[in-house]
Write an enzyme that holds these catalytic residues in place. Structure first.
Site, PDB file in Angstrom:
ATOM      1  CD  GLU A 129      40.834  41.299  54.768  1.00  0.00           C
ATOM      2  OE1 GLU A 129      41.308  40.055  54.677  1.00  0.00           O
ATOM      3  OE2 GLU A 129      41.291  41.893  56.018  1.00  0.00           O
ATOM      4  CG  HIS A 151      40.581  45.136  53.606  1.00  0.00           C
ATOM      5  ND1 HIS A 151      40.997  45.382  54.646  1.00  0.00           N
ATOM      6  CD2 HIS A 151      41.819  43.906  53.419  1.00  0.00           C
ATOM      7  CE1 HIS A 151      42.210  45.089  55.138  1.00  0.00           C
ATOM      8  NE2 HIS A 151      42.590  44.295  54.253  1.00  0.00           N
TER       9      HIS A 151
HETATM   10 CO    CO Z   1      44.762  42.532  57.515  1.00  0.00          CO
HETATM   11 ZN    ZN Z   2      44.040  43.008  54.347  1.00  0.00          ZN
END
Ligand code: CO
Ligand code: ZN
Length: 321
Positions: free
Chosen positions: A188, A59
């Site tokens: 994320e 991410h």
């Molecule tokens: Co994190």
């Molecule tokens: Zn992470």
């Protein structure tokens, strides 16, 4: 590691990953057959092949703060974007997209509780002046610093720029018949949001999430077996996923065959993109490779260079088999 330094210092809180995405796109474009961005903003690089369809994810977003209110004196009140520990905040500086820096503080000075009593001081004289610089909804992240010493790297947002770095480096060297999708996901930190649409769109047979994991090698923390310097962490489970057993065993045997240092990981707090990838559509056989990290979600996350190298080698080995 000049590239990792650049990635770490980027401004990219959840939902504001665009500039980082553009930078990564430039960095990888010569190495993929196709690079595109989906509606949510996930950056997807495909290396075409006739073998298995594999999705790798790391991410791009980092935790941060968002302005909720500007008071008459120009002080900014804020909320968190992602899992922020208030105890790390007082006295810290944060930076907005436009480069404005502010000091986070709290009143009273020894206040134990809370974001509610915290504010950001950007040095504005009053509300009017502050509003010329920032507005409600603007996000800020920890001001950056980046150090390499004693075989470690210390910096902000190594969660998960270290994972992005590993994916970029792996992409640059992999030679594989498999159909590979390198996905740099968004959002994320606020609930594994980007990986969900990316996995649905790609419909992979196998997936690996590459992210950081907690280490148990600080003075009072002995319940976690993962330690810095002991190699790539092969995920068994965390609170978002129980990894596919065959994928996990394949990673272990690849590590042994290629003399890559590894350790097994059970993370007792939080999750990763693997959490939503594995139950996409009819299900995806999903595993995780993690970078052992001290002080996750603080402005000074610490990782080991050797572990990072091991992670890159293990991703590469997995994609090539
Ligand atoms: Co994190
Ligand atoms: Zn992470």
């Amino acid at each position: 590691m000049e590239l990792l330094k650049k990635l770490s210092l980027f401004y990219a809180p959840s939902g504001r990953e665009k500039k980082l995405s553009e930078f990564i796109k430039k960095e990888i474009s010569g190495f993929a057959d196709e690079v595109y961005t989906d509606s949510l903003g996930n950056l997807i690089a495909r290396k075409k092949g006739t073998g298995k369809r594999i999705m790798l994810s790391a991410h791009m977003d980092e935790i941060g703060v968002v302005v909720t209110y500007i008071d008459d004196n120009g002080f900014l009140r804020f909320a968190d974007v992602g899992g922020l520990y208030t105890k790390y905040l007082a006295g810290r500086r944060v930076i907005f997209e436009n480069g404005t820096e502010g000091v986070v503080f709290t009143e009273p000075k020894n206040d134990k509780n809370a974001l509610l009593n915290m504010y950001i001081d950007i040095g504005a004289k009053n509300k009017e002046e502050a509003e010329k610089i920032v507005t409600v909804g603007d996000m800020a992240v920890f001001c950056g610093d980046y150090t390499e010493q004693n075989g470690t790297i210390i910096g902000k947002a190594l969660d998960d720029r270290a994972g992005c770095f590993a994916l970029i480096e792996a992409l640059k060297q992999i030679k594989s018949e498999n159909d590979l999708y390198f996905v740099f996901t968004v959002q994320e930190e606020v609930g594994l949001r980007g990986a969900r649409t990316a996995a649905f769109g790609i419909e992979p047979e196998f997936a690996l999430a590459v992210d950081v994991t907690d280490s148990g090698d600080t003075p009072k923390n002995d319940k976690i077996s993962v330690k810095l310097g002991k190699g790539a962490a092969i995920k068994v489970m965390d609170y978002s996923v129980i990894c596919d057993r065959a994928v996990r065993e394949a990673l272990v045997s690849l590590a042994e065959k290629n003399a890559i240092k590894y350790q097994l990981e059970v993370m007792t707090e939080g999750g990763t993109d693997a959490g939503v990838i594995h139950f996409s559509r009819g299900g995806v056989k999903t595993g995780g490779i993690s970078i052992p990290t001290r002080y996750i979600h603080s402005p000074s996350e610490m990782i080991s260079k050797d572990d990072l190298e091991a992670v890159i080698r293990l991703i590469t080995a997995f994609c090539e088999q």
